[in-house]
Design an enzyme around this catalytic site. Structure first.
Site, mmCIF file in Angstrom:
data_model
loop_
_atom_site.group_PDB
_atom_site.id
_atom_site.type_symbol
_atom_site.label_atom_id
_atom_site.label_comp_id
_atom_site.label_asym_id
_atom_site.label_seq_id
_atom_site.Cartn_x
_atom_site.Cartn_y
_atom_site.Cartn_z
ATOM 1 N N ARG A 73 0.903 -1.239 -0.102
ATOM 2 C CA ARG A 73 0.089 -0.059 -0.038
ATOM 3 C C ARG A 73 1.061 1.236 -0.044
ATOM 4 O O ARG A 73 0.232 2.402 -0.352
ATOM 5 C CB ARG A 73 -1.147 -0.020 1.198
ATOM 6 C CG ARG A 73 -2.140 0.864 1.138
ATOM 7 C CD ARG A 73 -3.290 0.890 2.065
ATOM 8 N NE ARG A 73 -3.023 -0.063 2.892
ATOM 9 C CZ ARG A 73 -2.636 0.060 4.248
ATOM 10 N NH1 ARG A 73 -2.083 1.342 4.580
ATOM 11 N NH2 ARG A 73 -2.501 -0.837 5.026
ATOM 12 N N TYR A 126 -17.073 16.899 -13.786
ATOM 13 C CA TYR A 126 -17.459 15.477 -13.784
ATOM 14 C C TYR A 126 -18.703 15.233 -12.866
ATOM 15 O O TYR A 126 -18.291 15.600 -11.528
ATOM 16 C CB TYR A 126 -16.376 14.511 -13.518
ATOM 17 C CG TYR A 126 -16.808 13.135 -13.749
ATOM 18 C CD1 TYR A 126 -17.247 12.453 -14.878
ATOM 19 C CD2 TYR A 126 -16.350 12.233 -12.761
ATOM 20 C CE1 TYR A 126 -17.669 11.255 -14.867
ATOM 21 C CE2 TYR A 126 -16.531 10.841 -12.819
ATOM 22 C CZ TYR A 126 -17.319 10.428 -13.914
ATOM 23 O OH TYR A 126 -17.584 9.048 -14.208
ATOM 24 N N ASP A 198 -8.616 18.974 -13.516
ATOM 25 C CA ASP A 198 -8.758 17.521 -14.162
ATOM 26 C C ASP A 198 -8.899 17.691 -15.504
ATOM 27 O O ASP A 198 -9.425 18.354 -16.286
ATOM 28 C CB ASP A 198 -10.248 17.317 -13.634
ATOM 29 C CG ASP A 198 -10.415 15.926 -13.956
ATOM 30 O OD1 ASP A 198 -9.715 15.358 -15.081
ATOM 31 O OD2 ASP A 198 -11.111 14.763 -13.506
ATOM 32 N N LYS A 223 -8.454 6.674 -18.942
ATOM 33 C CA LYS A 223 -8.966 7.391 -20.597
ATOM 34 C C LYS A 223 -7.544 7.254 -21.553
ATOM 35 O O LYS A 223 -7.007 6.352 -21.906
ATOM 36 C CB LYS A 223 -9.552 8.778 -20.253
ATOM 37 C CG LYS A 223 -10.509 8.821 -19.366
ATOM 38 C CD LYS A 223 -12.034 7.898 -19.516
ATOM 39 C CE LYS A 223 -12.852 7.848 -18.537
ATOM 40 N NZ LYS A 223 -12.923 8.315 -17.098
HETATM 41 C C1 LIG Z 1 -13.228 14.242 -16.444
HETATM 42 C C2 LIG Z 1 -13.097 13.137 -15.641
HETATM 43 N N1 LIG Z 1 -12.556 12.927 -14.337
HETATM 44 C C3 LIG Z 1 -12.727 11.840 -13.693
HETATM 45 C C4 LIG Z 1 -13.242 10.699 -14.185
HETATM 46 C C5 LIG Z 1 -13.416 9.474 -13.261
HETATM 47 O O1 LIG Z 1 -12.317 8.631 -13.668
HETATM 48 P P1 LIG Z 1 -12.175 7.000 -13.184
HETATM 49 O O2 LIG Z 1 -13.637 6.456 -14.122
HETATM 50 O O3 LIG Z 1 -10.926 6.600 -13.633
HETATM 51 O O4 LIG Z 1 -12.599 7.044 -11.715
HETATM 52 C C6 LIG Z 1 -13.823 10.756 -15.163
HETATM 53 C C7 LIG Z 1 -14.710 9.393 -15.703
HETATM 54 O O5 LIG Z 1 -15.312 9.370 -16.548
HETATM 55 C C8 LIG Z 1 -14.083 11.846 -15.993
HETATM 56 O O6 LIG Z 1 -14.419 11.981 -17.309
#
Ligand SMILES: Cc1ncc(COP(=O)(O)O)c(C=O)c1O
Length: 410
Positions: A73, A126, A198, A223
């Site tokens: 961890r 998000y 983000d 992604k």
């Molecule tokens: C802009 C954005 N940030 C964060 C996330 C969350 O990522 P994860 O699905 O890897 O937890 C997503 C998921 O679609 C996203 O589109």
């Protein structure tokens, strides 16, 4: 966009004194030049714990600060290589990877706030990030102000003496709005608050927020960075002292990434630049095709002059990304027929992988909203988000075209 290239952040590489291009970094950054059994790939160190030979080794580690691994961890060699590579790509001092993008976001936020703090977030972040900030944080006495994206006056007004940070995304989902990072930085520095971006939709290939003064960059590596729709992963990147704060909490929260996932992330990253170049080009071609199509009401793509933030995107991005959002003419039935007629594009959430995916936000992310609530947020019955893969652009275009034709057939 700065032309500055970052160094490979690994003392064991022969490139130490050079600055390297992004494609070279995608392949080599963070890896030792000599590896276990002369393997060309970074080994997957599939272990939950690490062996100490004797008591002296324990004391060297605990008392004299010798660096080594202790327990799964708290770190893993495969994970460390992934962190070094991402740091090099983003131009960051440090990086911490997580088992998902949401784990990166929630752990980072929790590491930065205390009760009675306040945070500011933009309204088209998000959905799960917004939910976490506006509902869950309240339980711990952290207040959150949600401001309309692009309203910099409202953003500045929202800042209070106890505001810890401003959180936003760029580009955002699904309208691909672009945050003016220079302006964000000016406002934040004036008031002494941190900035968190983000950057999942842009990736370091298209935009490097740290070069604009942003304090921490977050990614869902699920992604584009991993790029193959086969793992979940997340990362936070920035100055060492800030990432270290997050690392301390991460050790307690425990949302760690599995070593095999780290290997897949590293393997995906090797083709990162190639994929991004392809996805940027394909998305632009599709956006232009859709803009000229008689069955399309509106196209949202920051590379098009018609996008409200095209000028900001041009100034701060190298490419405009692989997501194109569009509204088709007709009603919910037309939208369903269009989606059901697609033969190549998969109907699936997510983005950034090699396969082209399409989502219908009204039926997926906003299924639990009333139509009125959805329309207030701009999520119409006929809105689609296309996340292009690496297929031939003309094949994706042909698929969309035939599905659009079928959608209006009686
Ligand atoms: C802009 C954005 N940030 C964060 C996330 C969350 O990522 P994860 O699905 O890897 O937890 C997503 C998921 O679609 C996203 O589109």
């Amino acid at each position: 966009m700065s032309k500055k290239k970052s160094k490979v952040l690994n003392d064991n590489t022969i490139f130490h004194s050079h600055t390297l291009g992004m494609s070279t970094q995608s392949v080599h950054a963070g890896e030792d030049r000599t590896r276990y059994a002369d393997s060309i790939t970074t080994p997957i160190v599939q272990t939950s714990t690490y062996v100490f030979k004797n008591s002296k080794e324990i004391e060297d580690y605990t008392k004299h600060g010798k660096t080594r691994f202790e327990y799964g961890r708290y770190g893993n060699p495969t994970e460390l290589v992934a962190e070094r590579r991402l740091s090099a790509l983003e131009g960051a001092e440090d990086c911490l990877v997580f088992g998902s993008g949401m784990s990166a976001i929630t752990t980072t936020i929790l590491a930065l706030v205390h009760s009675n703090d306040h945070i500011v977030i933009t309204d088209d972040a998000y959905k799960k990030t917004l939910e976490f900030c506006s509902s869950y944080l309240q339980r711990f006495g952290v207040e959150c102000t949600i401001v309309p994206f692009g309203d910099y006056v409202a953003l500045e007004k929202a800042i209070q003496p106890n505001t810890k940070f401003i959180f936003s995304e760029s580009p955002t989902n699904p309208y691909l709005n672009i945050f003016d990072l220079e302006r964000l930085n000016r406002i934040a520095k004036k008031h002494g608050v941190l900035t968190l971006i983000d950057s999942t939709f842009s990736t370091p290939y298209n935009q490097r927020p740290l070069e604009f003064g942003v304090d921490l960059v977050l990614h869902s590596c699920t992604k584009y960075l991993a790029g193959h729709n086969d793992i979940l992963a997340g990362a936070v990147l920035g100055r060492s002292e800030l990432v270290e704060e997050v690392r301390k909490l991460h050790k307690a929260m425990g949302g760690v990434i599995d070593p095999h996932c780290c290997y897949l992330l590293l393997r995906g990253l090797k083709t990162f630049s190639l994929r991004m170049e392809r996805q940027n080009n394909t998305a632009m071609l599709i956006a232009k095709f859709l803009e000229g199509h008689p069955q399309i009401k509106k196209v949202y793509y920051p590379g098009l002059e018609s996008h409200p933030h095209h000028h900001i995107a041009k100034a701060q991005m190298k490419g405009f990304g692989g997501v194109v959002t569009f509204d088709i003419k007709g009603n919910l039935n037309t939208a369903k027929k269009f989606m059901d007629s697609l033969q190549l594009c998969y109907i699936a959430p997510s983005l950034g992988g090699v396969e082209t995916l399409i989502t219908h936000p009204a039926l997926v992310s906003y299924y639990d909203y009333t139509r009125k609530e959805r329309y207030e947020l701009g999520i119409t019955d006929t809105l689609f988000r296309l996340a292009v893969g690496i297929e031939e652009p003309e094949d994706i275009i042909a698929d969309i075209d035939q599905a659009l034709k079928k959608s209006v057939k009686k």
